[in-house]
Each structure stands twice: as structure tokens, then as C-alpha cells.
Scaffold this motif. Structure first.
Motif, PDB file in Angstrom:
ATOM      1  N   GLY A 140       0.816  -1.211   0.000  1.00 34.09           N
ATOM      2  CA  GLY A 140       0.000   0.000   0.000  1.00 34.09           C
ATOM      3  C   GLY A 140       0.848   1.259   0.000  1.00 34.09           C
ATOM      4  O   GLY A 140       0.606   2.188  -0.786  1.00 34.09           O
ATOM      5  N   TYR A 141       1.868   1.315   0.861  1.00 38.01           N
ATOM      6  CA  TYR A 141       2.747   2.481   0.908  1.00 38.01           C
ATOM      7  C   TYR A 141       3.505   2.661  -0.406  1.00 38.01           C
ATOM      8  O   TYR A 141       3.591   3.773  -0.947  1.00 38.01           O
ATOM      9  N   MET A 142       4.070   1.567  -0.931  1.00 42.55           N
ATOM     10  CA  MET A 142       4.902   1.668  -2.133  1.00 42.55           C
ATOM     11  C   MET A 142       4.084   1.987  -3.377  1.00 42.55           C
ATOM     12  O   MET A 142       4.610   2.548  -4.339  1.00 42.55           O
ATOM     13  N   ASN A 143       2.802   1.626  -3.357  1.00 39.98           N
ATOM     14  CA  ASN A 143       1.956   1.967  -4.499  1.00 39.98           C
ATOM     15  C   ASN A 143       1.382   3.371  -4.404  1.00 39.98           C
ATOM     16  O   ASN A 143       0.575   3.770  -5.239  1.00 39.98           O
ATOM     17  N   PHE A 199      -4.157   8.597  -2.905  1.00 42.71           N
ATOM     18  CA  PHE A 199      -3.069   8.639  -1.922  1.00 42.71           C
ATOM     19  C   PHE A 199      -3.621   8.412  -0.513  1.00 42.71           C
ATOM     20  O   PHE A 199      -3.097   7.602   0.256  1.00 42.71           O
ATOM     21  N   SER A 200      -4.678   9.127  -0.181  1.00 47.73           N
ATOM     22  CA  SER A 200      -5.254   9.017   1.162  1.00 47.73           C
ATOM     23  C   SER A 200      -5.730   7.603   1.446  1.00 47.73           C
ATOM     24  O   SER A 200      -5.517   7.058   2.536  1.00 47.73           O
ATOM     25  N   ALA A 201      -6.389   6.989   0.454  1.00 52.94           N
ATOM     26  CA  ALA A 201      -6.918   5.633   0.649  1.00 52.94           C
ATOM     27  C   ALA A 201      -5.792   4.622   0.829  1.00 52.94           C
ATOM     28  O   ALA A 201      -5.826   3.787   1.736  1.00 52.94           O
ATOM     29  N   ARG A 202      -4.765   4.698  -0.012  1.00 50.37           N
ATOM     30  CA  ARG A 202      -3.675   3.729   0.053  1.00 50.37           C
ATOM     31  C   ARG A 202      -2.890   3.853   1.357  1.00 50.37           C
ATOM     32  O   ARG A 202      -2.341   2.877   1.859  1.00 50.37           O
ATOM     33  N   GLY A 240     -10.714   8.094  -7.434  1.00 55.24           N
ATOM     34  CA  GLY A 240      -9.396   7.983  -6.816  1.00 55.24           C
ATOM     35  C   GLY A 240      -9.383   7.029  -5.640  1.00 55.24           C
ATOM     36  O   GLY A 240      -8.457   6.227  -5.480  1.00 55.24           O
ATOM     37  N   SER A 241     -10.430   7.096  -4.812  1.00 60.76           N
ATOM     38  CA  SER A 241     -10.525   6.182  -3.670  1.00 60.76           C
ATOM     39  C   SER A 241     -10.626   4.737  -4.139  1.00 60.76           C
ATOM     40  O   SER A 241      -9.996   3.836  -3.581  1.00 60.76           O
ATOM     41  N   GLY A 242     -11.440   4.523  -5.188  1.00 64.76           N
ATOM     42  CA  GLY A 242     -11.573   3.170  -5.729  1.00 64.76           C
ATOM     43  C   GLY A 242     -10.251   2.617  -6.213  1.00 64.76           C
ATOM     44  O   GLY A 242      -9.860   1.498  -5.867  1.00 64.76           O
ATOM     45  N   GLY A 243      -9.511   3.427  -6.995  1.00 65.58           N
ATOM     46  CA  GLY A 243      -8.219   2.978  -7.490  1.00 65.58           C
ATOM     47  C   GLY A 243      -7.198   2.823  -6.393  1.00 65.58           C
ATOM     48  O   GLY A 243      -6.382   1.900  -6.402  1.00 65.58           O
TER      49      GLY A 243
END
Length: 412
Positions: free
Chosen positions: A143-146, A263-266, A313-316
Motif C-alpha cells: 500500500g505504501y509503495m503503491n 493517496f489518502s486511501a492507500r 481515486g478512492s476506488g483505485g
């Protein structure tokens, strides 16, 4: 655990490689996404029709489709790093092809060649990250790296619009090539996990059976994620091809807002999925995608447009790292390059199909986004009914009520 503590818990060589990879990925995606709002306008500038714009943008997936499988094989037998390097080299070369192209056919060829870059970089990058991440922290670190993709998308499209207005198409492509060259310089400094690929080039898990492309794809544990990638690729193909034409003055805003939401979601979801499982978060992401496309179809106000961007964006931001973590859970390290290549190739095929097809159909833009919503809704139905061994287990997994029954034991 926050990102700082997570990094500190890793061995120094793991931490160093992950940090270099992160910077490499961020610069790579900035360079790539500079072209998202500008390339359709460039094709139109050269006299391209709606159908031709669809062909050029969709041809990107041709390079993806025909290169990803053998790149995945190479990643398993030659190492992940060389695949990342191939991706950066192509990223540095391809922009000069756009400069030299003054008609549609050469643009199609260059765009297809550019697709090899994404196939190589994403396959090598994701396999490297997964190899370097301890199994118990895999979802969190993936999650962080993506985050590099949404961060790059937050910067790239806005930067592309600014550069286009100030320096024109030629210098826009030159700067994109420079970004590709810089990623190459960074990529050669990454160190692979020696426990995954031996110096002889043979996978460490030599006793595990080697499966072909069709054997991997026919496995239900990988077929369903691959089909979801396919449907999401079809949806994304509509979005990336026709949004800049549908909302010319607001496309950059959409990509930037979507990237911030991603970004926020990941940032939060990866660690939560290690604790609660991948299924619930994949379900939520597909719901977000569906609602986003519906809003693009029916919404007229700028407020609804921004809400659609947040949902997309949240979905992706949730779906991509969760699907990557899911197929990682379901695969052995010695076959991970091929598994990623096979599963993510569904996304490539989806992009290749949707853009050119809808361009030839010559629909109005709103019906296109209605069809995109149906792709996301179908993916949601597929996941909730077919993601595990039967309907009951699938539904429970999709709602976070039971673990993944297809997960395999991983040797860290």
C-alpha cells in the motif's frame, strides 16, 4: 504502525532498496501521467478524429499485452531489477517518437512501444516490492509503495497542462524523456532480495511446479482477479481516452483530485487489510468505482465532478494494491513475476478494447460513462459471487467475514 516505524523494522538493505524504488516509481509516474491530459489533445492537434484518438490511446495496451507475459517470465528467471530497468529505458526513448510522428499510424506505433515501458516497470516494481516486504507486513508495504502512482498522477497531469501552455508539445515530450532517463539512473541502484532469485538466475523454489500462462489463468484463484482487472481496464480505458475531451478544462483537476483521494486511501488501507483481509476493501473499491462513473454520466455541476474524482481515486487507491496483495497471497515467490504478468494483463486487454471500440461506435460521452459504470458493477457482482470456493464463501470473503481460502503458505 506508521510508515516510519515500518521502515525502521526492516533490514538496512531492504529499507535502502525500498526507498530508492519509491523515488524511482514517483518520478516514473510523473513522467507517464504528464501525457494523460495532453496526448489526446496532441492527436487532435494533428487532425485526429474521435475514432483515431481512441485508436492511439488504446494502442498503448498493445505493447502491454504482447510484452507482459514474457517480461513476467524474465522477472522470474533473470530477476526483477532488469525488468524495471527495461521499463525506464523505454520511458526515456518513447517520447522522442511522439516528436517525430506527424500522422496517426506512427503515433499508434510509438504509443504501443510506450506500453512496453509500463508492462515492464509495473511487473518488475510490484514483484520487487513484494519480494522485499515481510509476509506479515505485505499489504501495508504494498500500500505504501503503491502511493507512487497517485502521487505521480497528482503532479503529472497538472504539470503537463502547465508545460503545454508554456513550452508546447516538443519540449513537453523532451522533459518526459528526461524524467525517464533519471528513473533509469535510480533503478540501477536498487538491490534485489537474494533469497528470491539466485545468482544462477533460477528461482529458489525449484521444487515448486512451473505453470504456463494458460495454467495460471485457468486457476480460479487467479482467474477472478484477472477478470476484475479486465473490467477495470475497460472502465479506465473509457476514462483516460474520453475524459480529456468530455471535460477539457477540468480533466487536469479530475486527475489531481483523484490522485489525492487515491493517496489518502492507500495510506491507510494496506495495514488494515493485513488485519482484516483483502475482500472487504476490494468490495468497497468496486462500489466507489461504480458510483464515480454514474456521477460522470448524470452529473452536470462541478461539485459532482469533484465528488466523482474523489470516488474514482478512492476506488483505485484501494483496488490496485488490494488486488496485488491478493494475487501475492495466492502465489509462490518463484512464480510471482508470471502471476503478476498474467493477472494484470487483464487490465491491459481492457484498455485495448474499450477506447478504440467506443471511438468507432462514436457515442456521446455520457453513455460511454454509463457503460463504464456497468463494467465496475459487473466486477463487483463477479467478486462477491466468485472470489472464493463457492457462493457462500465468496460472499463472506467479500464482506470481510472470513479469510482468503486460496491463500498459500509463503516462505519469507
Amino acid at each position: 504502525m506508521n510508515p516510519y516505524n515500518t521502515l525502521r523494522s526492516l533490514a538496512p538493505d531492504q529499507r535502502h532498496s525500498l526507498l530508492i524504488l519509491f523515488v524511482t516509481g514517483l518520478l516514473y509516474w510523473i513522467g507517464m501521467t504528464i501525457l494523460l491530459p495532453t496526448l489526446p489533445l496532441y492527436v487532435e492537434h494533428l487532425g485526429g478524429s474521435k475514432q483515431q484518438i481512441g485508436l492511439v490511446m488504446g494502442s498503448f495496451a498493445i505493447g502491454l499485452i504482447f510484452s507482459r507475459t514474457w517480461l513476467g517470465e524474465m522477472a522470474d528467471h533473470r530477476g526483477r531489477k532488469i525488468i524495471v530497468i527495461i521499463g525506464t529505458v523505454v520511458a526515456a526513448i518513447a517520447p522522442f517518437g511522439y516528436i517525430l510522428s506527424n500522422s496517426i499510424l506512427p503515433l499508434i506505433a510509438v504509443r504501443a512501444f510506450n506500453g512496453i515501458s509500463v508492462a515492464a516497470f509495473t511487473t518488475g516494481y510490484n514483484a520487487l516490492v513484494t519480494d522485499l516486504a515481510p509476509a506479515k507486513q505485505r499489504g501495508e508495504i504494498i500500500g505504501y509503495m503503491n502511493l507512487v502512482a497517485p502521487l505521480g498522477m497528482a503532479i503529472g497531469p497538472a504539470l503537463g497542462g502547465i508545460l503545454l501552455g508554456r513550452v508546447g508539445y516538443v519540449w513537453l515530450f523532451v522533459l518526459t524523456a528526461i524524467a525517464g532517463f533519471l528513473t533509469f539512473i535510480l533503478a540501477i541502484q536498487v538491490q534485489e532480495n537474494p533469497n528470491i532469485v539466485l545468482s544462477s538466475g533460477q528461482p529458489k523454489d525449484q521444487n515448486s511446479p512451473s505453470r504456463s500462462f494458460w495454467q495460471l489463468l485457468s486457476s480460479r484463484s487467479l482467474l477472478v482477479p484477472s477478470l476484475i482487472f479486465l473490467l477495470m481496464g475497460m472502465m479506465f480505458g473509457v476514462l483516460v481516452t474520453f475524459l480529456p475531451l468530455f471535460k477539457r478544462e477540468m480533466a487536469g483537476l479530475f486527475y489531481s483530485v483523484a490522485a489525492i483521494a487515491s493517496f489518502s486511501a492507500r495510506f491507510f488501507v494496506g495495514q488494515a487489510s493485513d488485519r482484516y483481509g483483502r475482500g472487504l476493501f476490494i468490495t468497497l473499491s468496486l462500489i466507489s468505482y461504480t458510483l464515480s462513473m454514474i456521477l460522470l454520466c448524470v452529473g452536470d455541476s462541478s461539485q459532482l465532478f469533484v465528488v466523482a474524482a474523489i470516488l474514482e481515486g478512492s476506488g483505485g487507491g484501494i483496488l490496485i494494491p488490494m488486488l496485488l496483495a491478493l494475487i501475492s497471497d495466492r502465489s509462490l515467490s518463484s512464480q510471482r513475476g508470471r502471476v503478476f504478468a498474467v493477472s494484470v494483463s487483464g487490465f491491459d486487454v481492457g484498455i485495448a478494447i474499450s477506447g478504440p471500440l467506443l471511438g468507432f461506435l462514436n457515442w456521446e460521452y455520457r453513455p460511454m460513462f454509463a457503460l463504464a459504470a456497468s463494467f465496475a458493477a459487473l466486477a463487483l457482482l463477479l467478486f462477491m459471487s466468485q472470489s472464493s470456493k463457492n457462493l457462500t464463501h465468496s460472499l463472506r470473503f467479500a464482506l470481510g467475514q472470513e479469510p482468503d481460502r486460496y491463500a498459500v503458505e509463503e516462505h519469507s
